[in-house]
Write an enzyme that holds these catalytic residues in place. Sequence first.
Site, short mmCIF file in Angstrom:
data_model
loop_
_atom_site.label_atom_id
_atom_site.label_comp_id
_atom_site.label_asym_id
_atom_site.label_seq_id
_atom_site.Cartn_x
_atom_site.Cartn_y
_atom_site.Cartn_z
N ASP A 152 -6.40 127.49 -24.87
CA ASP A 152 -5.50 128.39 -25.53
C ASP A 152 -5.13 128.20 -26.83
O ASP A 152 -5.40 126.88 -27.47
CB ASP A 152 -4.01 128.30 -24.72
N THR A 211 -7.28 143.15 -18.95
CA THR A 211 -7.43 144.40 -18.67
C THR A 211 -8.00 145.17 -19.97
O THR A 211 -7.14 145.12 -20.83
CB THR A 211 -6.28 145.03 -17.96
N GLU A 231 -8.51 141.63 -12.87
CA GLU A 231 -7.93 140.87 -12.25
C GLU A 231 -6.72 141.69 -11.30
O GLU A 231 -6.18 142.72 -12.13
CB GLU A 231 -7.20 139.72 -12.87
N PHE A 232 -6.58 141.46 -10.20
CA PHE A 232 -5.45 142.32 -9.55
C PHE A 232 -4.65 141.47 -8.87
O PHE A 232 -3.50 142.02 -8.22
CB PHE A 232 -6.18 143.06 -8.25
N PHE A 256 4.78 149.42 -2.77
CA PHE A 256 5.15 150.34 -4.01
C PHE A 256 5.87 151.64 -3.52
O PHE A 256 5.72 152.64 -4.24
CB PHE A 256 3.92 150.37 -4.73
N LEU A 257 6.50 151.49 -2.60
CA LEU A 257 7.33 152.62 -2.37
C LEU A 257 8.76 152.37 -2.27
O LEU A 257 9.55 152.74 -1.63
CB LEU A 257 7.10 153.29 -1.09
N GLY A 276 14.26 152.91 -7.21
CA GLY A 276 15.31 152.19 -8.02
C GLY A 276 15.05 152.32 -9.51
O GLY A 276 14.79 153.39 -9.79
N CYS A 299 2.21 144.90 -17.03
CA CYS A 299 0.96 145.56 -16.74
C CYS A 299 1.02 147.15 -16.61
O CYS A 299 0.57 147.88 -17.41
CB CYS A 299 0.25 144.86 -15.49
N ARG A 326 8.42 140.69 -19.80
CA ARG A 326 7.88 141.69 -20.65
C ARG A 326 8.44 143.16 -19.94
O ARG A 326 8.08 143.26 -18.87
CB ARG A 326 6.31 141.67 -20.68
N1 LIG Z 1 0.02 139.34 -15.79
C1 LIG Z 1 -0.41 139.97 -14.70
O1 LIG Z 1 0.30 140.03 -13.52
C2 LIG Z 1 -1.64 140.52 -14.78
C3 LIG Z 1 -2.47 140.93 -13.64
C4 LIG Z 1 -3.68 141.59 -13.79
C5 LIG Z 1 -4.34 141.53 -15.02
N2 LIG Z 1 -3.62 141.39 -16.12
C6 LIG Z 1 -4.33 141.41 -17.42
O2 LIG Z 1 -4.73 140.06 -17.69
C7 LIG Z 1 -4.64 139.76 -19.24
C8 LIG Z 1 -3.71 138.57 -19.55
O3 LIG Z 1 -2.69 139.02 -19.19
P1 LIG Z 1 -1.34 137.54 -19.00
O4 LIG Z 1 -0.05 138.38 -18.43
O5 LIG Z 1 -1.86 136.67 -18.34
O6 LIG Z 1 -1.13 137.37 -20.68
P2 LIG Z 1 -0.30 136.18 -21.14
O7 LIG Z 1 0.29 136.89 -22.48
O8 LIG Z 1 0.57 135.56 -20.09
O9 LIG Z 1 -1.36 135.03 -21.70
C9 LIG Z 1 -2.40 135.21 -22.73
C10 LIG Z 1 -2.73 134.06 -23.20
O10 LIG Z 1 -3.73 134.15 -24.23
C11 LIG Z 1 -3.68 133.30 -25.32
N3 LIG Z 1 -4.45 133.79 -26.04
C12 LIG Z 1 -4.22 134.81 -27.17
N4 LIG Z 1 -5.39 134.97 -27.93
C13 LIG Z 1 -6.03 133.86 -27.80
C14 LIG Z 1 -7.48 133.35 -28.36
N5 LIG Z 1 -7.96 134.01 -29.35
N6 LIG Z 1 -7.98 132.35 -27.61
C15 LIG Z 1 -7.21 131.58 -26.60
N7 LIG Z 1 -6.21 132.13 -26.16
C16 LIG Z 1 -5.63 133.03 -26.84
C17 LIG Z 1 -1.92 133.33 -25.58
O11 LIG Z 1 -1.69 132.41 -26.32
C18 LIG Z 1 -1.52 133.20 -24.05
O12 LIG Z 1 -1.33 131.93 -23.72
C19 LIG Z 1 -4.17 141.20 -19.77
O13 LIG Z 1 -5.19 141.88 -20.16
C20 LIG Z 1 -3.31 141.66 -18.63
O14 LIG Z 1 -3.28 143.27 -18.73
C21 LIG Z 1 -2.22 140.64 -16.18
#
Ligand SMILES: NC(=O)c1ccc[n+]([C@@H]2O[C@H](COP(=O)([O-])OP(=O)(O)OC[C@H]3O[C@@H](n4cnc5c(N)ncnc54)[C@H](O)[C@@H]3O)[C@@H](O)[C@H]2O)c1
Length: 444
Positions: A31, A122, A152-153, A250-251, A254, A261, A328
């Site tokens: 990271d 995503t 990822e789901f 998801f039904l 509220g 996401c 978020r």
């Molecule tokens: N959160 C969820 O429940 C979920 C579920 C499915 C898919 N997604 C998708 O997965 C992706 C990540 O989501 P998230 O919630 O884990 O995000 P997040 O913000 O929690 O984590 C992202 C991480 O990436 C790091 N980062 C940013 N730029 C970087 C770089 N250039 N090099 C290395 N690290 C870097 C950030 O510091 C952060 O720690 C998104 O596209 C999201 O839509 C999220």
Amino acid sequence: MKNITVVGVGYVGLVTGVCFADLGNRVIGLDINAERIERLRKGEPPIYEPGLEEMIARNVTAGRLAFTTDYGEALAKAEFVFIAVGTPSGVDGEADLKYVRAAAESIGGAMVAPLIVVNKSTVPVGTGDWVADIIRANQPKPIPFSVVSCPEFLREGSAISDFMNPARTVLGSLDADAAAQVAQLHLPLRAPILTTDLRTAEMIKYASNAFLATKVSFINEIANICEALGADVKEVAAGMGYDPRIGSQFLEAGLGYGGSCFPKDVKALAFMAAEQGRHPQLLQAVMDINEDRRRLLLEKLRGLLGNLQGKAIGLLGLTFKPNTDDLREAPSLDLARHLCKEGARVRAYDPVGMPGAAAAAPEIEMVRDAYALAQGSDALVVCTAWNEFIQLDLARIRKLMRQPVVIDARNIYDPAAMAKLGFRYRGFGRGYGPDSSPTMEAEA
Ligand SMILES: NC(=O)c1ccc[n+]([C@@H]2O[C@H](COP(=O)([O-])OP(=O)(O)OC[C@H]3O[C@@H](n4cnc5c(N)ncnc54)[C@H](O)[C@@H]3O)[C@@H](O)[C@H]2O)c1
């Protein structure tokens, strides 16, 4: 055992890395956030996710999991690199790809041997090809690589179990051999694997999230109609959910969907459609209905309390859903801003979300538990369906409050039981009981 690097150790990347390590692979989590990496090296997860801390400890101790901020170190032995950086909303609702671009540039610049780059973020349809172009443009000398989309789901709050027991694995690539190698990594998960081209895999993720958000907005529309006609949306949803063609998830009527996401993904899909000259009218309605939930909540509060100026409003729950610290797009923060604008005093309690919320919304006064929140409150608003709120001693809560008003924006309480305890209670879409329309009350 494979060598895997995960770029971005947030909610998705950290869970992905830790789970792949637990399956016996050697994983490096990378990271750019040095504080995150520092905490992880001490064994402290930077996010709240049930079960994650123990799993990190187990895999670090076994020598299968390490963390770094250095791309060179992270890629030295990597065979697979998972990109799991954030893709937030841009100004017009499009997905902002600046983190994906930066990750791709760094991977291109630091890779020393052939790689399979797996995109977990995503990303808009077509991004896989774009990522390949960026990597190629940043390589000091040509080294072969392939890009595979693997959306990822998982759901925050049950992320480990979702990762380990997926309903399906979707893989998109034009390189059948690379897709087969990524499929191999996922075989221990024993889920059906669907292999498609890159663009189709990217679209599957957006279409899935848009469908789930549509379910949420659908039941919220039904809740509005239930409320007007005197039906109980919880029972309606239960009755619908037994039908396997519909399903019960998801039904839940509220306050609508929030989180990192659904809001951004529905917006991004609508943007992609509009950009291509299509009119995404269903997606627009899904977003409009969701926006309306927050306005409806304020109306309910004003309906019971009148002018909100000077009223003490307690928010039960801050995170966008239970079992996560993710704030978020949490409806609670939006609500707090509106309440403050109307002159209310806003206090809150959340089992894990308070440190993050205190930084994001300093106008909210945090208290130590639900009973301290009830003390002197003119109204409590259930914003998050944490289990501990379902178990509260509501008679005690009632005694502590200045006015016995509860707006249950997650429908966790029974309207009849709440009325019996002396609350002035409003759920969402619960037409019978104390939440019934004036016509129903007049008829009764
Ligand atoms: N959160 C969820 O429940 C979920 C579920 C499915 C898919 N997604 C998708 O997965 C992706 C990540 O989501 P998230 O919630 O884990 O995000 P997040 O913000 O929690 O984590 C992202 C991480 O990436 C790091 N980062 C940013 N730029 C970087 C770089 N250039 N090099 C290395 N690290 C870097 C950030 O510091 C952060 O720690 C998104 O596209 C999201 O839509 C999220």
